[in-house]
Design a protein around this motif. Structure first.
Motif, PDB file in Angstrom:
ATOM      1  N   VAL A 155      -2.974  -3.969 -12.980  1.00 24.54           N
ATOM      2  CA  VAL A 155      -3.431  -4.147 -11.588  1.00 24.54           C
ATOM      3  C   VAL A 155      -4.939  -4.163 -11.424  1.00 24.54           C
ATOM      4  CG1 VAL A 155      -3.528  -3.154  -9.294  1.00 24.54           C
ATOM      5  CG2 VAL A 155      -1.404  -3.077 -10.511  1.00 24.54           C
ATOM      6  N   LEU A 156      -5.600  -3.514 -12.185  1.00 27.93           N
ATOM      7  CA  LEU A 156      -7.117  -3.241 -12.426  1.00 27.93           C
ATOM      8  C   LEU A 156      -7.502  -4.657 -12.500  1.00 27.93           C
ATOM      9  CD1 LEU A 156      -7.719   0.247 -13.223  1.00 27.93           C
ATOM     10  CD2 LEU A 156      -8.118  -0.639 -10.959  1.00 27.93           C
ATOM     11  N   ALA A 157      -6.877  -5.113 -13.875  1.00 20.19           N
ATOM     12  CA  ALA A 157      -7.251  -6.350 -14.440  1.00 20.19           C
ATOM     13  C   ALA A 157      -7.048  -7.527 -13.551  1.00 20.19           C
ATOM     14  CB  ALA A 157      -6.487  -6.806 -15.717  1.00 20.19           C
ATOM     15  N   ASP A 158      -5.928  -7.563 -12.850  1.00 21.20           N
ATOM     16  CA  ASP A 158      -5.853  -8.773 -11.791  1.00 21.20           C
ATOM     17  C   ASP A 158      -5.260  -7.900 -10.607  1.00 21.20           C
ATOM     18  OD1 ASP A 158      -5.017 -11.135 -10.550  1.00 21.20           O
ATOM     19  OD2 ASP A 158      -3.445 -11.428 -12.000  1.00 21.20           O
ATOM     20  N   PRO A 159      -6.178  -7.705  -9.629  1.00 22.54           N
ATOM     21  CA  PRO A 159      -5.683  -7.022  -8.379  1.00 22.54           C
ATOM     22  C   PRO A 159      -4.779  -7.997  -7.360  1.00 22.54           C
ATOM     23  CG  PRO A 159      -8.266  -6.670  -8.854  1.00 22.54           C
ATOM     24  CD  PRO A 159      -7.797  -7.828  -9.936  1.00 22.54           C
ATOM     25  N   ALA A 160      -5.101  -9.428  -7.687  1.00 22.69           N
ATOM     26  CA  ALA A 160      -4.278 -10.119  -6.836  1.00 22.69           C
ATOM     27  C   ALA A 160      -2.828 -10.415  -7.375  1.00 22.69           C
ATOM     28  CB  ALA A 160      -4.858 -11.550  -6.747  1.00 22.69           C
ATOM     29  N   ASP A 161      -2.388  -9.849  -8.405  1.00 23.00           N
ATOM     30  CA  ASP A 161      -1.094  -9.645  -9.058  1.00 23.00           C
ATOM     31  C   ASP A 161      -0.065  -9.245  -8.068  1.00 23.00           C
ATOM     32  OD1 ASP A 161       1.260  -9.367 -10.538  1.00 23.00           O
ATOM     33  OD2 ASP A 161       0.237  -8.710 -12.228  1.00 23.00           O
ATOM     34  N   ALA A 162       0.760 -10.139  -7.628  1.00 20.75           N
ATOM     35  CA  ALA A 162       1.715  -9.493  -6.510  1.00 20.75           C
ATOM     36  C   ALA A 162       3.088  -9.141  -6.895  1.00 20.75           C
ATOM     37  CB  ALA A 162       2.029 -10.775  -5.532  1.00 20.75           C
ATOM     38  N   ARG A 163       3.207  -8.744  -8.199  1.00 20.56           N
ATOM     39  CA  ARG A 163       4.745  -8.199  -8.748  1.00 20.56           C
ATOM     40  C   ARG A 163       4.556  -6.972  -8.075  1.00 20.56           C
ATOM     41  NH1 ARG A 163       4.006  -8.509 -14.924  1.00 20.56           N
ATOM     42  NH2 ARG A 163       1.931  -8.097 -14.872  1.00 20.56           N
ATOM     43  N   SER A 164       6.017  -6.488  -7.642  1.00 17.97           N
ATOM     44  CA  SER A 164       6.474  -5.276  -7.432  1.00 17.97           C
ATOM     45  C   SER A 164       6.363  -4.401  -8.457  1.00 17.97           C
ATOM     46  CB  SER A 164       7.855  -5.456  -6.931  1.00 17.97           C
ATOM     47  OG  SER A 164       8.684  -5.666  -8.081  1.00 17.97           O
ATOM     48  N   LEU A 165       6.566  -3.025  -8.091  1.00 18.81           N
ATOM     49  CA  LEU A 165       6.476  -1.807  -9.001  1.00 18.81           C
ATOM     50  C   LEU A 165       7.619  -2.128 -10.217  1.00 18.81           C
ATOM     51  CD1 LEU A 165       5.057   0.695 -10.178  1.00 18.81           C
ATOM     52  CD2 LEU A 165       6.579   1.876  -8.316  1.00 18.81           C
ATOM     53  N   ALA A 166       8.709  -2.430  -9.587  1.00 14.51           N
ATOM     54  CA  ALA A 166      10.095  -2.871 -10.496  1.00 14.51           C
ATOM     55  C   ALA A 166       9.673  -3.928 -11.426  1.00 14.51           C
ATOM     56  CB  ALA A 166      11.331  -3.062  -9.666  1.00 14.51           C
ATOM     57  N   GLU A 167       8.899  -4.838 -10.947  1.00 10.90           N
ATOM     58  CA  GLU A 167       8.628  -6.009 -11.920  1.00 10.90           C
ATOM     59  C   GLU A 167       7.813  -5.523 -12.954  1.00 10.90           C
ATOM     60  OE1 GLU A 167       9.359 -10.038  -9.374  1.00 10.90           O
ATOM     61  OE2 GLU A 167       7.639  -8.693  -8.814  1.00 10.90           O
ATOM     62  N   LEU A 168       6.635  -4.800 -12.632  1.00  8.82           N
ATOM     63  CA  LEU A 168       5.803  -4.169 -13.352  1.00  8.82           C
ATOM     64  C   LEU A 168       6.284  -3.231 -14.362  1.00  8.82           C
ATOM     65  CD1 LEU A 168       2.897  -3.872 -10.878  1.00  8.82           C
ATOM     66  CD2 LEU A 168       2.698  -5.455 -12.736  1.00  8.82           C
ATOM     67  N   GLY A 169       7.016  -2.580 -13.762  1.00  8.29           N
ATOM     68  CA  GLY A 169       7.744  -1.607 -14.825  1.00  8.29           C
ATOM     69  C   GLY A 169       8.753  -2.221 -15.987  1.00  8.29           C
ATOM     70  N   ARG A 170       9.216  -3.224 -15.717  1.00  8.54           N
ATOM     71  CA  ARG A 170       9.844  -4.052 -16.821  1.00  8.54           C
ATOM     72  C   ARG A 170       8.795  -4.416 -18.094  1.00  8.54           C
ATOM     73  NH1 ARG A 170      13.106  -5.776 -12.484  1.00  8.54           N
ATOM     74  NH2 ARG A 170      12.085  -7.665 -12.010  1.00  8.54           N
ATOM     75  N   GLU A 171       7.756  -4.626 -17.465  1.00  7.71           N
ATOM     76  CA  GLU A 171       6.820  -4.895 -18.426  1.00  7.71           C
ATOM     77  C   GLU A 171       6.590  -3.611 -19.486  1.00  7.71           C
ATOM     78  OE1 GLU A 171       5.431  -7.819 -19.282  1.00  7.71           O
ATOM     79  OE2 GLU A 171       6.781  -8.841 -17.864  1.00  7.71           O
ATOM     80  N   VAL A 172       6.410  -2.486 -18.932  1.00  6.71           N
ATOM     81  CA  VAL A 172       6.028  -1.307 -19.580  1.00  6.71           C
ATOM     82  C   VAL A 172       7.167  -0.448 -20.038  1.00  6.71           C
ATOM     83  CG1 VAL A 172       3.794  -1.438 -18.514  1.00  6.71           C
ATOM     84  CG2 VAL A 172       5.767   0.073 -17.428  1.00  6.71           C
ATOM     85  N   TRP A 194      -2.135   3.555  -4.024  1.00  7.97           N
ATOM     86  CA  TRP A 194      -2.983   3.331  -4.792  1.00  7.97           C
ATOM     87  C   TRP A 194      -3.447   1.838  -5.330  1.00  7.97           C
ATOM     88  CZ3 TRP A 194      -3.555   0.500  -9.525  1.00  7.97           C
ATOM     89  CH2 TRP A 194      -4.178   0.774 -10.548  1.00  7.97           C
ATOM     90  N   ARG A 195      -2.454   1.035  -5.141  1.00  7.94           N
ATOM     91  CA  ARG A 195      -2.700  -0.565  -5.215  1.00  7.94           C
ATOM     92  C   ARG A 195      -3.671  -0.822  -4.216  1.00  7.94           C
ATOM     93  NH1 ARG A 195       1.336  -5.268  -7.318  1.00  7.94           N
ATOM     94  NH2 ARG A 195       2.550  -4.386  -5.380  1.00  7.94           N
ATOM     95  N   THR A 196      -3.432  -0.517  -3.005  1.00  4.53           N
ATOM     96  CA  THR A 196      -4.456  -0.854  -1.981  1.00  4.53           C
ATOM     97  C   THR A 196      -6.131  -0.643  -2.301  1.00  4.53           C
ATOM     98  OG1 THR A 196      -2.874  -0.745  -0.415  1.00  4.53           O
ATOM     99  CG2 THR A 196      -5.236  -0.548   0.452  1.00  4.53           C
ATOM    100  N   GLN A 197      -6.045   0.801  -2.840  1.00  3.39           N
ATOM    101  CA  GLN A 197      -7.420   1.332  -3.165  1.00  3.39           C
ATOM    102  C   GLN A 197      -7.884   0.460  -4.252  1.00  3.39           C
ATOM    103  OE1 GLN A 197      -9.105   4.654  -1.948  1.00  3.39           O
ATOM    104  NE2 GLN A 197      -8.060   3.568  -0.329  1.00  3.39           N
ATOM    105  N   ALA A 198      -7.157   0.138  -5.219  1.00  2.00           N
ATOM    106  CA  ALA A 198      -7.726  -0.582  -6.344  1.00  2.00           C
ATOM    107  C   ALA A 198      -8.077  -2.119  -5.969  1.00  2.00           C
ATOM    108  CB  ALA A 198      -6.663  -0.702  -7.376  1.00  2.00           C
ATOM    109  N   ARG A 199      -7.443  -2.457  -4.925  1.00  2.00           N
ATOM    110  CA  ARG A 199      -7.825  -3.852  -4.179  1.00  2.00           C
ATOM    111  C   ARG A 199      -9.217  -3.883  -3.683  1.00  2.00           C
ATOM    112  NH1 ARG A 199      -1.930  -6.462  -2.497  1.00  2.00           N
ATOM    113  NH2 ARG A 199      -1.366  -7.590  -4.645  1.00  2.00           N
ATOM    114  N   LEU A 200      -9.048  -2.838  -2.977  1.00  2.00           N
ATOM    115  CA  LEU A 200     -10.258  -2.652  -2.287  1.00  2.00           C
ATOM    116  C   LEU A 200     -11.673  -2.463  -2.945  1.00  2.00           C
ATOM    117  CD1 LEU A 200      -8.988  -0.713   0.888  1.00  2.00           C
ATOM    118  CD2 LEU A 200      -9.447  -2.888   0.772  1.00  2.00           C
ATOM    119  N   ARG A 201     -11.529  -1.506  -3.991  1.00  2.00           N
ATOM    120  CA  ARG A 201     -12.408  -1.311  -5.053  1.00  2.00           C
ATOM    121  C   ARG A 201     -13.036  -2.426  -5.500  1.00  2.00           C
ATOM    122  NH1 ARG A 201     -12.315   2.851  -9.916  1.00  2.00           N
ATOM    123  NH2 ARG A 201     -11.333   1.108 -10.960  1.00  2.00           N
ATOM    124  N   ALA A 202     -12.101  -3.510  -5.988  1.00  2.00           N
ATOM    125  CA  ALA A 202     -12.445  -4.707  -6.562  1.00  2.00           C
ATOM    126  C   ALA A 202     -13.101  -5.516  -5.560  1.00  2.00           C
ATOM    127  CB  ALA A 202     -11.178  -5.421  -7.012  1.00  2.00           C
TER     128      ALA A 202
END
Length: 259
Positions: A155-172, A194-202
């Motif tokens: 998420v930090l590498a790409d704050p615009a990544d719209a994948r859900s937590l389930a989709e991200l979970g499949r990656e990890v 957390w993702r909102t905070q990461a996006r706002l920081r970016a």
């Protein structure tokens, strides 16, 4: 006797810093006002981060561990206040509005050849002009769970990544439920928060550079500028324009009220 001697309560100096450069974590035996006369500075205290154009400064109380960096080429003013003489005693970091008069006073105090009496008078006015702003810091904790940390890194590498937590979970290789629990346990907030905070920081460095709001919104994952502004206001307490404006009024009393 104070280490500052008889010359006043402040020590000031100049410090250029290149974009992307950060000083190591450290603390001071004095209060510090982090302010960039030119460019955009950034400060981290724990997991909290502030981005500071020349219209904003950050008050850091004595002994608070922090690190300072630059978003763009910045000319920092090293402003330190003797705790024994300083009339301001805020116990935690606070954003300070730098209006034109305070800016001129700080530049005046940075010059050579000021008499001790003139310095003390100027410092007294400068302390009175420290006007805090009622905003919440943007906090992006790092999860301890390695799979949640991999999601956080994505998420930090790409704050615009719209994948859900389930989709991200499949990656990890972790379930949505496992990751959701890890974020709450390690970060004390849901993954969505957390993702909102990461996006706002970016978004902060982009906003500080004057990037158009719609562009900022799209780069950090919001479909519209209005959705981004609403999220920023809910988290920070003011809309992004007011966060960086030179004319935003504070909701705290002035510094001489010792709030």
């Amino acid at each position: 006797m104070s280490q500052y001697g008889q010359t006043g309560a402040m020590l000031l100096g100049d410090l250029p810093i290149a974009p992307g450069a950060w000083f190591p974590w450290h603390e001071h035996p004095a209060h510090q006002l982090v302010w960039a006369a030119r460019g955009v500075a950034a400060v981290m205290v724990g997991d909290a981060q502030w981005v500071l154009p020349s219209t904003r400064a950050l008050w850091i109380p004595v002994g608070v561990r922090h690190r300072t960096g630059a978003v763009d080429n910045a000319e920092l003013r090293g402003i330190y206040a003797d705790p024994e003489q300083c009339p301001v005693d805020w116990p935690s970091p606070r954003i300070v509005i730098v209006r034109p008069l305070l800016r001129e006073l700080l530049e005046h105090l940075s010059a050579d050849g000021i008499s001790d009496a003139a310095r003390r008078r100027a410092e007294a006015v400068a302390f009175d002009l420290l006007e805090p702003m009622d905003v919440a810091p943007i906090v992006v904790p790092a999860p301890a769970d390695p799979r949640a940390r991999d999601v956080a890194d994505a998420v930090l590498a790409d704050p615009a990544d719209a994948r859900s937590l389930a989709e991200l979970g499949r990656e990890v290789g972790a379930s949505e439920r496992t990751l959701a629990r890890a974020f709450v346990r390690d970060c004390r907030m849901t993954f969505g928060t957390w993702r909102t905070q990461a996006r706002l920081r970016a978004a902060l460095p982009l906003l500080a550079r004057g990037t158009p709001m719609t562009t900022v919104a799209h780069r950090v994952g919001y479909a519209t500028a209005s959705a981004f502004v609403a999220a920023f206001r809910r988290s920070v307490g003011v809309p992004p324009g007011a966060y960086f404006s030179a004319t935003k009024a504070a909701t705290f009393p002035p510094a001489n009220g010792r709030s």
